[in-house]
Scaffold this active site. Structure first.
Site, PDB file in Angstrom:
ATOM      1  N   SER A   1       0.841  -7.224  -0.945  1.00  0.00           N
ATOM      2  CA  SER A   1       1.580  -8.253  -0.215  1.00  0.00           C
ATOM      3  C   SER A   1       0.830  -9.587  -0.209  1.00  0.00           C
ATOM      4  O   SER A   1       1.414 -10.637   0.051  1.00  0.00           O
ATOM      5  CB  SER A   1       1.911  -7.803   1.200  1.00  0.00           C
ATOM      6  OG  SER A   1       0.796  -7.796   2.035  1.00  0.00           O
TER       7      SER A   1
ATOM      8  N   THR B   1       0.807  -1.222   0.000  1.00  0.00           N
ATOM      9  CA  THR B   1       0.000   0.000   0.000  1.00  0.00           C
ATOM     10  C   THR B   1       0.840   1.271   0.000  1.00  0.00           C
ATOM     11  O   THR B   1       0.480   2.262  -0.634  1.00  0.00           O
ATOM     12  CB  THR B   1      -0.922  -0.006   1.241  1.00  0.00           C
ATOM     13  OG1 THR B   1      -1.897  -1.020   1.048  1.00  0.00           O
ATOM     14  CG2 THR B   1      -1.619   1.324   1.426  1.00  0.00           C
TER      15      THR B   1
ATOM     16  N   THR C   1       1.039  -4.575   4.228  1.00  0.00           N
ATOM     17  CA  THR C   1       0.776  -4.883   5.628  1.00  0.00           C
ATOM     18  C   THR C   1       0.168  -6.270   5.836  1.00  0.00           C
ATOM     19  O   THR C   1       0.309  -6.847   6.920  1.00  0.00           O
ATOM     20  CB  THR C   1      -0.156  -3.826   6.247  1.00  0.00           C
ATOM     21  OG1 THR C   1      -1.376  -3.788   5.483  1.00  0.00           O
ATOM     22  CG2 THR C   1       0.509  -2.455   6.216  1.00  0.00           C
ATOM     23  N   ASP C   2      -0.488  -6.804   4.804  1.00  0.00           N
ATOM     24  CA  ASP C   2      -1.262  -8.033   5.048  1.00  0.00           C
ATOM     25  C   ASP C   2      -0.411  -9.267   5.301  1.00  0.00           C
ATOM     26  O   ASP C   2      -0.846 -10.191   5.976  1.00  0.00           O
ATOM     27  CB  ASP C   2      -2.244  -8.273   3.902  1.00  0.00           C
ATOM     28  CG  ASP C   2      -3.491  -7.411   4.054  1.00  0.00           C
ATOM     29  OD1 ASP C   2      -4.028  -7.368   5.172  1.00  0.00           O
ATOM     30  OD2 ASP C   2      -3.902  -6.785   3.076  1.00  0.00           O
TER      31      ASP C   2
END
Lengths: 167, 167, 167, 167
Positions: A53, A11, A82-83
């Site tokens: 990700s 992101t 972030t995932d």
């Protein structure tokens, strides 16, 4: 004084085109953020992946680990979506002798009110301060890899409760 | 998880009015920066001074030291003008048992391309990572207080060479 | 499709250095604003002065008038400090056959929350739409020069009540 | 002095959440843009749709036309997605006695380098300056509705060549 930066997309690097096209992942924003901040250290930026990700593969994680292990620089920053940041952190766990900090952003760096510059700053503050190991700097905190998870509902990274040792 | 923030004014909080009036130091921007970053810890902000750091007095530095010493919170962030940040750091040197990190900005937080959010992030990354002591987080680096000076010509904070001990 | 832009300095171009130095007027921001907006017309930018409008001289106003009169382009935008924008507009009143719009900003373009991009946009919308004459585009309005004043207390440009012709 | 603003959604209002969720259209950004610009006129904002303009329906366009026709305010601004802005402009063509300007953005207003504030400014400059009719203010230009198309490849709005009348 040198920082080796590796970029995995996510992101933080999202760009937007227009109605028909969608958001997609662009070039690493970490370079512009470090430059704007006027940092007084040398840094290199190596791009390993440019994607959400969720689509980072096992092979790309292995490539990242291999590149970091081969890099003579003891201080490493990884920007990442972030995932699956915690998964990549786990793969890096066995790289010895380096302080490795992963960070990213909940909102693209190109947004006026992104958390990207703060998060990169937080990761940089941690990378110079922590002993060798793998860390995640998100939500204004510094977690040891393996002790943190993303809480999607809260939009925050938070400490994982240690697994209960039932008997 | 708690961070005690003290604000002494400085460039980070500069506002601008218009041609006839001049810039002046406004309310602490650290609150907005931490909120926008979505930090997942509690923080308090105490305003001790609202001025250019050239005009911070010995009394105000003593007041800051006293307030921090009396604060039960072991993690302390101080936002401060850059010109006398090292002087205030010196006054705080004898506060025991706390990790105190000073930071500020070369460009006002209200500027689109300020170093403020990055610097606050860097200070936050350091405050959770360093052992008790007094530190300055500027120019993307974390310095022990007493080992750093502002280089006005370069617009950077840099390590001071240790005084030579001639003999 | 061509726009001739003249820059006289003013708040819109203010830059900030650090504690000891002060704000000063930098290079014209109008170029970056038009570029970021992705405008689909050609434009030139001519810098006539780089100062607070309180210090713009009669000679500089005459030079601006002379340059605009000699410019073959019928559409002219002037960026100017707000305090004496109306005085410069008065000097330009007798340039025939051109639509000239003056604008500026109450807050530097480099601020994250400046009125600069909006104001330049408003001036551009007016310059293509108005018949020949001299106009001021400020506070989201388009005034005929001679019918507007800056209200410093309100921080706004507003219509002047016409002088009463008593007798 | 009053401006009636109608919001139809589109890129200008796009928000971003995180990796798994996608962007979506949020609340109208025009309110924040006009407020930040410090405009000195009254305005109302009426939200008619909150979607990509590709999904704006015939019914919603009719509703917009009906609302504008019933609004006593003679100056109207419509924020709209760029892909079908010209279609909505065509539907508004037969509203008499009002200056109606449509605008939008190629990049979300929440982006640091969006064209949104400039475009809203351009539309506001046009709405006070043009005689009654329907206009599109995009790419720094003011087009009469019916004489403009979006060139997706160039990412610009441009004048349509008039249909050749062969014989």
């Amino acid at each position: 004084m040198k920082l080796a930066v590796y970029s995995m997309g996510g992101t933080i690097d999202k760009v937007y085109f227009d109605d028909l096209s969608n958001y997609s992942v662009g070039e690493p924003q970490v370079r512009a953020i470090l430059t704007q901040a006027g940092v007084d250290f040398d840094f290199s930026v190596t791009e390993v992946a440019r994607k959400d990700s969720l689509y980072v593969t096992k092979t790309e994680r292995e490539e990242l680990r291999w590149l970091i292990a081969a890099d003579p620089c003891p201080h490493v920053l990884v920007t990442h979506g972030t995932d699956t940041m915690t998964e990549t952190a786990a793969v890096l766990a066995n790289v010895p002798g380096k302080t490795i900090v992963l960070t990213g952003a909940m909102s693209p760096a190109r947004f006026a009110s992104s958390d990207a510059a703060f998060n990169i700053g937080c990761a940089v503050g941690a990378v110079w301060s922590q002993p060798p190991g793998v860390y995640i700097a998100m939500s204004g905190r510094v977690f040891a890899a393996g002790a943190v998870r993303k809480n999607r509902e809260r939009g925050r990274f938070e400490a994982m409760e240690p697994a209960r040792e039932d008997k």
